[in-house]
Design a protein around this motif. Structure first.
Motif, short mmCIF file in Angstrom:
data_model
loop_
_atom_site.label_atom_id
_atom_site.label_comp_id
_atom_site.label_asym_id
_atom_site.label_seq_id
_atom_site.Cartn_x
_atom_site.Cartn_y
_atom_site.Cartn_z
N THR A 147 -2.23 -1.94 -5.75
CA THR A 147 -3.63 -2.21 -5.41
C THR A 147 -3.74 -3.47 -4.56
O THR A 147 -3.25 -4.52 -4.95
CB THR A 147 -4.48 -2.36 -6.68
OG1 THR A 147 -4.42 -1.15 -7.43
CG2 THR A 147 -5.93 -2.65 -6.32
N THR A 179 1.88 2.09 -3.38
CA THR A 179 0.68 2.30 -4.20
C THR A 179 0.28 1.10 -5.06
O THR A 179 -0.31 1.27 -6.13
CB THR A 179 0.80 3.56 -5.09
OG1 THR A 179 1.82 3.36 -6.08
CG2 THR A 179 1.13 4.78 -4.25
N ARG A 204 0.83 -1.21 0.00
CA ARG A 204 0.00 0.00 0.00
C ARG A 204 0.86 1.26 0.00
O ARG A 204 0.51 2.26 -0.63
CB ARG A 204 -0.92 -0.01 1.23
CG ARG A 204 -2.05 -1.05 1.11
CD ARG A 204 -2.80 -1.24 2.40
NE ARG A 204 -3.90 -2.20 2.24
CZ ARG A 204 -4.54 -2.76 3.26
NH1 ARG A 204 -4.20 -2.46 4.51
NH2 ARG A 204 -5.52 -3.61 3.02
N LYS A 205 1.99 1.20 0.67
CA LYS A 205 2.89 2.37 0.72
C LYS A 205 3.47 2.68 -0.65
O LYS A 205 3.76 3.83 -0.96
CB LYS A 205 4.01 2.13 1.73
CG LYS A 205 3.56 2.26 3.18
CD LYS A 205 4.74 2.13 4.13
CE LYS A 205 4.30 2.34 5.57
NZ LYS A 205 5.43 2.20 6.52
#
Length: 204
Positions: free
Chosen positions: A17, A15, A12-13
Motif C-alpha cells: 500500500t 502490492t 506497487r508492483k
C-alpha cells in the motif's frame, strides 16, 4: 528517475500500500543496509544526511488513512507526533522501535534524549541490548527490576529487548517477564544437518 520514485513503483508492483506516500525532490531517500553474520548478529550502514522522511510535515498527513489503521509504527519528528495523536484518538496501538544507532547522532546524550522524547506515548516498545545500556545510563542492564523501574511507564503494555543470537527478553504491563530463545539461523541449520541426517538421506 530518483530512487524514491523507483521504490514507489516497485512497492506497487508487489502490492504494498502506497496511498500515503509523499514525493519530494529536496532530499533523497533514506537507505539502511543490514548485514547478518552466521551467528545472527546484525550490522548497519546508513545513507541519510538528511533524508526525505525528515521533511514530512503535519499538513501532508492523511488523517482518514491513519484513522483506519490498527498499529502505527516508529513515529518521528513533529509530523509523526501529530500522526501519533491522531492514531491514539482513533484507538490505534502505538509501536515504537527507536532503531538508534549512535552514528547519525551528535552524541550519546542526544540519542538518549531523542529516544526518550516520545517514550511515554508508546503502547509497545522494542529496543536492542545496546539501546537498553544507553537508556539506563550506567545501571545493571541484566537486572530485570532495574529495567522495569527505569523504562516502564503507565501506558506501556509490552517492552521487548532483543539480544541478537541470545533471543529476546520481554516485560509486560502486569510486571510479568521472561526470555525467548532466538530462532536458528540458516548457517546453524546447515551445521546441524550432517548430525541429524545421513548423506544418503540428503541425496535421496
Amino acid at each position: 528517475m530518483n530512487l524514491g520514485t523507483c521504490w514507489l513503483i516497485f512497492s506497487r508492483k508487489i502490492t504494498l500500500t502506497t496511498l500515503a506516500s509523499v514525493l519530494t525532490h529536496m532530499q533523497g531517500l533514506h537507505w539502511l543496509f543490514v548485514t547478518l553474520t552466521a551467528e545472527g548478529e546484525r550490522g548497519f550502514m546508513f545513507f541519510r544526511n538528511p533524508s526525505a522522511e525528515m521533511l514530512l510535515c503535519e499538513a501532508e498527513l492523511d488523517v482518514n488513512l491513519i484513522e483506519k489503521a490498527s498499529i502505527l509504527l516508529k513515529p518521528r519528528r513533529s509530523a509523526h507526533i501529530a500522526a501519533m495523536e491522531m492514531a491514539k484518538t482513533s484507538g490505534c496501538i502505538l509501536s515504537y522501535d527507536p532503531n538508534a544507532r549512535l552514528l547519525p547522532w551528535p552524541s550519546a546524550e542526544a540519542a538518549r534524549g531523542g529516544i526518550i522524547s516520545i517514550w511515554d506515548e508508546a503502547d509497545m516498545i522494542k529496543i536492542s541490548e545496546e539501546e537498553l545500556t544507553l537508556l539506563i545510563e550506567g545501571c545493571d542492564a541484566s537486572d530485570d527490576n532495574v529495567v522495569l523501574e527505569k523504562l516502564f511507564h503507565s501506558n506501556l503494555k509490552l517492552l521487548l529487548v532483543t539480544e541478537g543470537s541470545n533471543g529476546c527478553k520481554y516485560y509486560t504491563q502486569l510486571r510479568a517477564k521472561g526470555a525467548v530463545p532466538a530462532l536458528l539461523t540458516e548457517a546453524e541449520v546447515l551445521r546441524m544437518l550432517p548430525k541429524a541426517v545421513s548423506q544418503e538421506e540428503i541425496d535421496s
